[in-house]
Write an enzyme that holds these catalytic residues in place. Structure first.
Site, mmCIF file in Angstrom:
data_model
loop_
_atom_site.group_PDB
_atom_site.id
_atom_site.type_symbol
_atom_site.label_atom_id
_atom_site.label_comp_id
_atom_site.label_asym_id
_atom_site.label_seq_id
_atom_site.Cartn_x
_atom_site.Cartn_y
_atom_site.Cartn_z
ATOM 1 N N SER A 260 45.359 43.157 74.493
ATOM 2 C CA SER A 260 44.053 43.741 74.709
ATOM 3 C C SER A 260 43.543 44.490 73.476
ATOM 4 O O SER A 260 43.554 43.942 72.391
ATOM 5 C CB SER A 260 44.120 44.616 75.951
ATOM 6 O OG SER A 260 42.858 44.720 76.522
ATOM 7 N N LYS A 264 43.667 43.408 69.369
ATOM 8 C CA LYS A 264 42.657 43.470 68.301
ATOM 9 C C LYS A 264 43.304 44.134 67.072
ATOM 10 O O LYS A 264 43.146 43.680 65.942
ATOM 11 C CB LYS A 264 41.438 44.289 68.742
ATOM 12 C CG LYS A 264 40.791 43.846 70.077
ATOM 13 C CD LYS A 264 39.605 44.734 70.446
ATOM 14 C CE LYS A 264 39.325 44.918 71.931
ATOM 15 N NZ LYS A 264 38.960 43.843 72.754
ATOM 16 N N TRP A 351 36.369 38.525 81.271
ATOM 17 C CA TRP A 351 35.790 39.567 80.412
ATOM 18 C C TRP A 351 36.199 39.341 78.948
ATOM 19 O O TRP A 351 35.446 39.613 78.027
ATOM 20 C CB TRP A 351 36.283 40.917 80.938
ATOM 21 C CG TRP A 351 35.808 42.167 80.257
ATOM 22 C CD1 TRP A 351 36.594 43.094 79.630
ATOM 23 C CD2 TRP A 351 34.462 42.666 80.169
ATOM 24 N NE1 TRP A 351 35.828 44.128 79.162
ATOM 25 C CE2 TRP A 351 34.510 43.895 79.482
ATOM 26 C CE3 TRP A 351 33.231 42.189 80.616
ATOM 27 C CZ2 TRP A 351 33.375 44.658 79.217
ATOM 28 C CZ3 TRP A 351 32.097 42.955 80.350
ATOM 29 C CH2 TRP A 351 32.170 44.168 79.661
ATOM 30 N N HIS A 402 44.202 39.949 83.469
ATOM 31 C CA HIS A 402 44.385 40.589 82.167
ATOM 32 C C HIS A 402 45.688 41.389 82.176
ATOM 33 O O HIS A 402 45.800 42.398 82.867
ATOM 34 C CB HIS A 402 43.188 41.542 81.982
ATOM 35 C CG HIS A 402 43.119 42.230 80.677
ATOM 36 N ND1 HIS A 402 42.829 41.577 79.502
ATOM 37 C CD2 HIS A 402 43.283 43.539 80.346
ATOM 38 C CE1 HIS A 402 42.806 42.442 78.505
ATOM 39 N NE2 HIS A 402 43.083 43.644 78.992
HETATM 40 C C1 GTR Z 1 38.543 46.993 78.173
HETATM 41 C C2 GTR Z 1 37.771 46.537 76.973
HETATM 42 C C3 GTR Z 1 38.424 45.341 76.353
HETATM 43 C C4 GTR Z 1 39.936 45.503 76.229
HETATM 44 C C5 GTR Z 1 40.558 46.331 77.343
HETATM 45 C C6 GTR Z 1 41.932 46.934 77.061
HETATM 46 O O1 GTR Z 1 37.926 48.022 78.852
HETATM 47 O O2 GTR Z 1 36.472 46.223 77.379
HETATM 48 O O3 GTR Z 1 37.838 45.046 75.115
HETATM 49 O O4 GTR Z 1 40.284 46.012 75.010
HETATM 50 O O5 GTR Z 1 39.786 47.400 77.708
HETATM 51 O O6 GTR Z 1 42.283 47.272 75.933
HETATM 52 O O7 GTR Z 1 42.672 47.118 78.022
#
Ligand code: GTR
Length: 427
Positions: A260, A264, A351, A402
Site C-alpha cells: 500500500s 509506494k 481503489w 487490499h
Molecule cells: C488508503 C490510500 C491508498 C493506500 C492505503 C494504505 O487510504 O488511499 O493510497 O495507500 O491507504 O496505505 O493503506
C-alpha cells in the site's frame, strides 16, 4: 427566482459529489497518452542500455523527484549506529534477532529509527533478506516478547491497542498475519523491517516531524522538495548502508517490498537506490504502481486531498490534470530495470486499480527489452490467483481485499528463489 437561488447551490453540491466519486467502470476510463519512455527530453531516441542509464534514466528520476515524491532529505545528514542488540536464541532458537538503532544527526538535532532483523540461525553464510516498512511498530509484526515497543507516534487504532498515539503491550503481534516470519526463515531468507513512523509520522504538519524535523532550515529553503514518501524511502536506504556493514546479511540480495502506501515508498526507494536487488509492490495503487492517467479508483486529487504530506507540493498542481504530469507510474517501474520487479494486486482492491497496476508494468517493458529480457506483453490481466512471470517481471492478482497475505509472500519467496538463486544455497 427564489427557487433557483435555493436549487443552484444544491445542484453544485450534487455535481461536486458526482465529480468526487471514483471511477470503477472500465468503460469510463478516459483516453490517455503516456509520456514516451524511450525518447529523451532533447528528442533523442533511446536505443540501448547505456543510452538508458546515462541519458534517460537520470532525466526520469529527476522528474519524479521534482514533481511527485520530492528529493531525499538526507544528503546533508549524518547517520550513526547507536545501539546493537543481538539475541542468538530468538523464536524458540531458530532465529537470530537483531535490533539496530540508527541516529540521524544534523546540526545537533537528532532523530532515530530502529531496524528489526531476523536471520535463520542455521545459515552460517551471509543471508539474503526481505526488507520492508511496517505500519504500527516493529513489535506488531510478531508476538516475540523481545521486540522493543516503539515510543514514537503511532496512528490511533483501538483494535491494535494504540491509544493517544502511543503503542501498548496489547499491540504486540497484532499485524503478525502480514509477516510470516517463520516461513521466510524456513525458506532460507532473513527479514528486516522498520516502523515507518520512525521516519515520518503519518500526519500532515508541514514536515516538522520525523527526520524532516531535524532539517527545519532546509525545509524552508527547499519546501517543494519534501514528502513523507521520500522520508520513508530515505530510511530504507540508510538501513541498506547498515546492511552493507553487517557480515550476517547478504546485502547484494536484499528484496525490498511494501504494501500500500509503503509499497509506494518501496518503489521510490528502489528507483533511487540501485542496491536493492528486487523490488516488490503489493497493492501500491495510486502514486505507486498504478497509472495516474487512468483515473480509475483513487485519483491524484483524492490522494493529495486526503494525504497532503505524502507527495511533494508540486504534485498537487496535477489534481484533475493527470495528462499534464511529465511522468506516469510505468516510468517509475522502468527505473527499476534491469533488476527484477514484482507487482501484485488484489481483486477486490479496486481503489488501487489492479488493471492500472498491471498495465503500468506492461508499459515498463520497453526498458527491460533494452537489457535483453523477455517482458510481459499481454494487455489482459492473468486469471485470479495465477501468476504471470516473464524475464525480470512478475505479476499476480489475488482474490480478496487490499492486504498482504501469506499466499502473496509465497509468490515473492518463489520469485526471489528464481532470481537470486536461493534454492541452490539451501541445505
Ligand atoms: C488508503 C490510500 C491508498 C493506500 C492505503 C494504505 O487510504 O488511499 O493510497 O495507500 O491507504 O496505505 O493503506
Amino acid at each position: 427566482m427564489k427557487i433557483l437561488k435555493i436549487l443552484t447551490p444544491a445542484l453544485f453540491f450534487f455535481l461536486g459529489t458526482l465529480a468526487a466519486q471514483p471511477i470503477y467502470d472500465e468503460s469510463k476510463v478516459p483516453a490517455y497518452e503516456l509520456p514516451d519512455l524511450l525518447t529523451s527530453d532533447g528528442g533523442q531516441s533511446i536505443e540501448d542500455q547505456s543510452d538508458w542509464m546515462d541519458i534517460r534514466r537520470p532525466e526520469i528520476l529527476q522528474k519524479f523527484s521534482d514533481f511527485v515524491y520530492g528529493s531525499y532529505p538526507l544528503n546533508i545528514v549524518q547517520t550513526e549506529v547507536s545501539r546493537v542488540d543481538v539475541a542468538t536464541e530468538a523464536l524458540d532458537g531458530v532465529a537470530i534477532r537483531k535490533q539496530i538503532t540508527i541516529h540521524f544527526v544534523h546540526e545537533g538535532d537528532t532523530a532515530d529509527m530502529s531496524v528489526l532483523i531476523y536471520l535463520p540461525k542455521a545459515d552460517p553464510n551471509p543471508t539474503p533478506i526481505f526488507f520492508g516498512l511496517n505500519f504500527y511498530g516493529n513489535h506488531t509484526i510478531h508476538v516475540d516478547s523481545g521486540i522493543d515497543i516503539t515510543d514514537h507516534y503511532v496512528r490511533n487504532n483501538n483494535d491494535l491497542h494504540i491509544f493517544n498515539n502511543r503503542a501498548t503491550e496489547g499491540s504486540r503481534g497484532l499485524r503478525a498475519h502480514r509477516w510470516p516470519v517463520e516461513l521466510i526463515l524456513e525458506r532460507g531468507y532473513g527479514l528486516a523491517t522498520i516502523y515507518y513512523g520512525d521516519l515520518d509520522p503519518d500526519y500532515d504538519d508541514n514536515f516538522e516531524n520525523g527526520i524532516h524535523g531535524i532539517l527545519v532550515d532546509q525545509r524552508r529553503r527547499h519546501e517543494l522538495a519534501f514528502s513523507g514518501i521520500s522520508a520513508w524511502a530515505a530510511g530504507l536506504s540508510v538501513a541498506m548502508d547498515y546492511f552493507e556493514t553487517d557480515q550476517d546479511i547478504d546485502h547484494d540480495r536484499v528484496s525490498l517490498l511494501g504494501h500500500s502506501r509503503l509499497g509506494k515508498a518501496a518503489l521510490w526507494a528502489g528507483a533511487m537506490d540501485q542496491r536493492f536487488a528486487i523490488v516488490i509492490s503489493n497493492n501500491s495503487g495510486c502514486g505507486g504502481a498504478a497509472l495516474s492517467r487512468r483515473k480509475y479508483g483513487e485519483t491524484v486529487r483524492q490522494i493529495n486531498e486526503r494525504f497532503p504530506h505524502w507527495f511533494c507540493k508540486r504534485f498537487h498542481n496535477f489534481n484533475d490534470k493527470e495528462n499534464e504530469l511529465p511522468v506516469d507510474q510505468h516510468m517509475l517501474l522502468a527505473l527499476l530495470a534491469p533488476r527484477p520487479v514484482y507487482v501484485a494486486s488484489a481483486e477486490d482492491d479496486r481503489w488501487a486499480d489492479p488493471r492500472g497496476e498491471y498495465i503500468s508494468l506492461v508499459h515498463a517493458g520497453p526498458t527491460y527489452e533494452l537489457f535483453g529480457f523477455d517482458v510481459i506483453e499481454n494487455h489482459e490481466l492473468p486469471a485470479t490467483n495465477e501468476r504471470r512471470w516473464s524475464g525480470q517481471m512478475g505479476y499476480h492478482i489475488r482474490s480478496g481485499p487490499h492486504d498482504i497475505t501469506t499466499w502473496d509472500w509465497e509468490q515473492y519467496l518463489d520469485f526471489a528463489d528464481v532470481h537470486l538463486g536461493q534454492r541452490e544455497l539451501k541445505r
